[in-house]
Design a protein around this motif. Structure first.
Motif, short mmCIF file in Angstrom:
data_model
loop_
_atom_site.label_atom_id
_atom_site.label_comp_id
_atom_site.label_asym_id
_atom_site.label_seq_id
_atom_site.Cartn_x
_atom_site.Cartn_y
_atom_site.Cartn_z
N PRO A 9 0.80 -1.24 0.00
CA PRO A 9 0.00 0.00 0.00
C PRO A 9 0.83 1.28 0.00
O PRO A 9 0.49 2.24 -0.70
CB PRO A 9 -0.83 -0.12 1.28
CG PRO A 9 -0.04 -1.06 2.16
CD PRO A 9 0.58 -2.04 1.21
N ASN A 10 1.88 1.30 0.78
CA ASN A 10 2.70 2.52 0.86
C ASN A 10 3.54 2.72 -0.39
O ASN A 10 3.75 3.84 -0.85
CB ASN A 10 3.61 2.46 2.09
CG ASN A 10 2.82 2.37 3.38
OD1 ASN A 10 2.06 3.26 3.71
ND2 ASN A 10 3.00 1.27 4.11
N VAL A 11 4.01 1.62 -0.96
CA VAL A 11 4.79 1.68 -2.20
C VAL A 11 3.94 2.23 -3.33
O VAL A 11 4.40 3.04 -4.15
CB VAL A 11 5.35 0.29 -2.57
CG1 VAL A 11 6.01 0.33 -3.94
CG2 VAL A 11 6.33 -0.19 -1.51
N SER A 12 2.68 1.79 -3.41
CA SER A 12 1.80 2.21 -4.49
C SER A 12 1.52 3.71 -4.47
O SER A 12 1.13 4.30 -5.48
CB SER A 12 0.47 1.44 -4.42
OG SER A 12 -0.24 1.76 -3.23
N GLU A 13 1.75 4.35 -3.31
CA GLU A 13 1.48 5.78 -3.19
C GLU A 13 2.67 6.64 -3.63
O GLU A 13 2.51 7.83 -3.89
CB GLU A 13 1.13 6.12 -1.74
CG GLU A 13 -0.18 5.52 -1.26
CD GLU A 13 -0.43 5.82 0.21
OE1 GLU A 13 0.42 6.49 0.84
OE2 GLU A 13 -1.49 5.40 0.74
N ILE A 14 3.87 6.04 -3.70
CA ILE A 14 5.07 6.86 -4.01
C ILE A 14 5.92 6.25 -5.12
O ILE A 14 7.14 6.12 -4.98
CB ILE A 14 5.93 7.05 -2.74
CG1 ILE A 14 6.27 5.67 -2.12
CG2 ILE A 14 5.24 7.95 -1.73
CD1 ILE A 14 7.31 5.75 -1.03
N PRO A 15 5.33 5.88 -6.26
CA PRO A 15 6.15 5.28 -7.33
C PRO A 15 7.23 6.22 -7.84
O PRO A 15 8.36 5.79 -8.15
CB PRO A 15 5.12 4.96 -8.42
CG PRO A 15 3.98 5.89 -8.14
CD PRO A 15 3.92 6.01 -6.66
#
Length: 225
Positions: A9-15
């Motif tokens: 979830p956190n990775v998907s917010e900061i590509p």
């Protein structure tokens, strides 16, 4: 995309931050490898030729350089970062960011790489060197046509080990705000308890290591045939 949001979830917010961090890491690795590579090879060759039994033997200078290299190599990189802070600020105007990280990275890598080069060149068959001397080849000729040619496979292996070491050091430099994947793993992953960010940053660093090792193996295999 749904799976990414579910499991990371956190990775998907900061590509974009991952893209930027990866480029910062590549920037640090490239320039450190280039500058430290050139200077490290030069220093490694110098160590070989001025050894007590070398082409241009000079025990005094060799002993000084040998001890200086051992001292710098024994300093943990995280401490070297702080020791060179004033010098880094003098050169680049700051101690934060990927450009600032280049100063301690290069200074820290040169002695490591030089020692690797020295060991690689010492593996060159002494008989080949003696034959070149018997034919009247100059010291410069022996360096460029014997040491660097005959020791090429060893030099490439040493370069691969050094690049992998540099990738690891850039991650460590991230702990003090140097940018890159290491910085992202610390500031986002560790400080904010975003484990998925730390995991993906680590995986990207491992990918860079595997790619560099794969390329070096290909090159060594090609020149060995």
């Amino acid at each position: 995309m749904h799976l990414l949001e579910t499991y990371l979830p956190n990775v998907s917010e900061i590509p974009q931050e991952f893209v930027t961090a990866t480029w910062q890491t590549l920037y640090m690795v490239f320039w450190t490898a280039l500058v430290a590579g050139i200077l490290g090879i030069a220093l490694g060759v110098l160590l070989v030729v001025i050894r007590p039994d070398g082409l241009l033997a000079n025990r005094g200078i060799y002993e000084v350089l040998d001890k200086l290299i051992n001292i710098v190599r024994s300093i943990p990189f995280i401490i070297l970062l702080t020791l060179l802070a004033v010098f880094t600020r003098f050169l680049v105007g700051t101690t934060i960011g990927e450009k600032a990280a280049l100063v301690p990275l290069i200074i820290g890598v040169i002695p490591f790489f030089a020692r690797q080069i020295e060991n690689a060149l010492l593996e060159v068959d002494p008989g080949v060197i003696e034959a070149a001397q018997a034919m009247g080849t100059s010291p410069a000729g022996i360096i460029f046509r014997v040491y660097l040619v005959e020791g090429l496979a060893g030099i490439i292996r040493a370069s691969a080990v050094t690049i992998i070491n540099v990738i690891g050091l850039t991650a460590m430099a991230g702990a003090v705000g140097a940018g890159g994947l290491g910085n992202l793993a610390i500031t986002r992953g560790y400080n904010r308890f975003q484990t998925d960010v730390t995991l993906v940053a680590t995986l990207l660093i491992l990918v860079l290591v595997f790619i560099s090792q794969f390329i070096s193996n290909l090159v060594i295999k090609k020149i060995s045939h």
